[in-house]
Design a protein around this motif. Sequence first.
Motif, PDB file in Angstrom:
ATOM      1  N   GLN A 160     -55.486  97.537 140.985  1.00 54.42           N
ATOM      2  CA  GLN A 160     -55.792  97.132 139.613  1.00 54.42           C
ATOM      3  C   GLN A 160     -54.801  97.755 138.631  1.00 54.42           C
ATOM      4  O   GLN A 160     -54.355  97.100 137.706  1.00 54.42           O
ATOM      5  N   SER A 161     -54.438  99.017 138.829  1.00 52.52           N
ATOM      6  CA  SER A 161     -53.505  99.650 137.892  1.00 52.52           C
ATOM      7  C   SER A 161     -52.116  99.036 138.021  1.00 52.52           C
ATOM      8  O   SER A 161     -51.389  98.950 137.057  1.00 52.52           O
TER       9      SER A 161
ATOM     10  N   TYR B  97     -52.142  95.917 135.943  1.00 48.24           N
ATOM     11  CA  TYR B  97     -52.144  96.251 134.524  1.00 48.24           C
ATOM     12  C   TYR B  97     -50.764  96.737 134.078  1.00 48.24           C
ATOM     13  O   TYR B  97     -50.327  96.454 132.979  1.00 48.24           O
TER      14      TYR B  97
END
Length: 186
Positions: free
Chosen positions: A19-20, A23
């Motif tokens: 997820q990071s 992002y």
Amino acid sequence: MPGAAIFAVFIFSLLAAGQSQEYFSRSLTQKKLGLKKEKLSHLHFYFHDIVSGRTPTAVRVAEAAVTNSSPTGFGAVVMMDDPLTVKPQLSSKQVGRAQGIYASAAMEELGFLMVLNFAFTEGKYNGSNLSVLGRNTVFSAVREMPVVGGSGVFRFARGYAEARTHWLNFTSGDAVVEYNVYVFHY
């Protein structure tokens, strides 16, 4: 049971890392940034490097212990804010400034490391910059240096700059250099 907990923490950390990553970076289209069709532009101007007199446009800001005994001035670093004009005469229309540094980086010949921005102040290029980073062997008839980027109209620029010495005063060190710059941009 402790093995299952370790496995769960491992799986959770992989998911969180994924997820990071998403992002941190993402893919974009040219349209999303307002970029239109890429074009090739040719710019022609003269660069006035004035190192003498009461108001020089280029000044030595650093040197090595060997610089003054070196035939090439090896180790000298010069900061510049040189006028760019449409004709070789300094009195002709100014279209921008060459701002940056050049450093004597060769021991066997006069060769500069050039790190500069062509900061344009006229016409459709007013407020836009081209960034050049390359080698300039001063006594070569034609020197080619890469354009590595830009801003404003020249956002995402790439290309090259050809430099030709138009005039050089060996006593003062002042020079006028003709530039032909070929650049792809949007």
